[in-house]
Scaffold this motif. Structure first.
Motif: not given
Length: 422
Positions: A268-272, A408-410
């Motif tokens: 999972t990542r976050c684009n902030a 959020f990107q998972s």
């Protein structure tokens, strides 16, 4: 050595059916479960359609006291847990309860009950000062999201790690991902993992109306959800739940368990970047996909099917298309991609788990679910989005992704374990 984790039990409550079989039948038939909202008068709202589930707690075996105590989303989660546990065939009485945990995801938790209680205490909003004499004795159960996984833990007899994951529309993916990690690291041997959301209520509908994220195709609810179609104009709100029994692979194999799929990678990542906005290049989702593939130790070309987030908003579908091209390279043009939200709508935090269920069933049955209502593809969405009709083909590896407000990107990779498929 990192322990392997497999799915041995599935329970689903989704629009258009009352269990996992009905859910899969709807998907493979390409039917839609979207309709005009019947739970309340939606006439004042911009978007008046949703994918409601035909869920009857009495028929599910809930007692009057349980029905009063539990929010609708909690009832969904417990019903799915019961189905998943029965489906797994695991004798929980023979498992150390301290080695059994729960990881539950939800975006809005018990928001429906909170709103209903406010309307009672404020006499439908007419009174500025609410009357505490009308306060439900179960108000804490509605206020605290942690009550939801606690109810699931009680239903399963889980006395190990129990947690709530709430990060918007990726909650269902992330809750399962967290459950997988706990088994891998040895903190648990069995996890009940999944998500539940029942957000079809006036306050939630109003929130999405305000940002114009939901469809206004009120005159044609059956065809309102149109991921990747040039005429799409927003997502269809929905409700639902999916819960899984996750086990350590060797233990599951030793007891002869039915294994739907192995979860081999998750990230999972976050684009902030923005609360609701997405960059067109899809970089953050692509990074989550790459990390999940790396954890799986597989090349992008092994992916047989991509379960897209496919919400049906202009920016999301373009963002995903770009992300698939970055992460999968040329293979993005060869692999089938579809969105089940075209049929069961977008149940916020629950949808990620519901989509995992679809992926596991795709592996079991060697069928790729279609994207319903896709008649005129957006030229910017130029991949194989499996329009209208399910496709029979061998499915050994699936990529499923989620994208949520907050950036959020998972991504998760599911595979058929060796020796499971003929």
């Amino acid at each position: 050595m990192t322990r392997r984790v497999v799915i041995t039990g599935i329970g689903v409550r989704a629009p258009g059916g009352s269990g996992t079989k009905e859910f899969w039948d709807l998907l493979t038939a390409g039917r839609t479960a979207t309709r005009r909202i019947s739970f309340f008068d939606a006439a004042p709202f911009r978007s008046q359609v949703a994918a409601e589930a035909d869920f009857f707690p009495e028929a599910e075996g809930f007692s009057p006291r349980e029905i009063r105590r539990m929010d609708r989303a909690t009832q969904f989660a417990v019903a799915c847990t019961r189905e998943a546990v029965a489906d797994s065939g695991l004798e929980f009485a023979g498992v150390d309860p301290h080695r059994v945990g729960v990881s539950l995801g939800s975006a809005v938790a018990s928001a429906t009950s909170l709103e209903n209680e406010y309307l009672v205490m404020a006499d439908k909003g007419r009174e500025w000062l609410v009357d505490p004499d009308y306060l439900s004795p179960h108000m804490f159960d509605y206020l605290s999201p942690g009550v939801m996984p606690a109810e699931v833990a009680w239903a399963a007899g889980a006395e190990g790690p129990v947690t709530m994951v709430s990060d918007g529309c990726t909650s269902g993916l992330d809750a399962v991902g967290y459950g997988v990690q706990l088994i891998r690291e040895g903190s648990a041997d069995v996890m009940i993992a999944g998500a539940s959301d029942t957000p079809i209520s006036p306050i939630v509908l109003a929130c999405f109306d305000a940002i114009k994220a939901t469809t206004t195709r009120n005159d044609d609810p059956e065809h309102a959800s149109r991921p990747f179609d040039a005429s799409r104009n927003g997502f269809v709100l929905a409700e639902g739940s999916a819960m899984f029994v996750l086990e350590e692979y060797e233990a599951a194999k030793a007891r002869g368990a039915q294994i739907y799929a192995e979860v081999t990678g998750y990230a999972t990542r976050c684009n902030a970047y923005h609360m609701t906005g997405l960059k067109k290049d899809g970089r953050e989702m692509a990074e989550a996909i790459r990390a999940a593939l790396d954890e799986s130790r597989v090349d992008p070309t092994v992916v047989d099917y991509v379960n897209a987030h496919g919400s049906g908003t202009k920016q999301n579908d373009r963002h995903e298309t770009a992300a698939f091209k970055i992460a999968l390279g040329q293979h993005a043009y060869d692999v089938p991609v579809s969105s089940i939200k075209s049929m069961v709508g977008h149940s916020l935090g629950a949808i990620g788990s519901i989509e995992i269920a679809a992926c596991a069933l795709a592996i079991k049955h060697n069928v790729v679910p279609p994207t319903a209502n896709l008649h005129t593809p957006d030229p910017e969405c130029d991949l194989d989005y499996v329009p209208l009709t399910a496709r029979e083909q061998r499915v050994d590896s699936v990529l499923t992704v989620g994208s949520g407000f907050g950036g959020f990107q998972s991504a998760m990779i599911l595979r058929a374990p060796e020796g499971v498929k003929a």
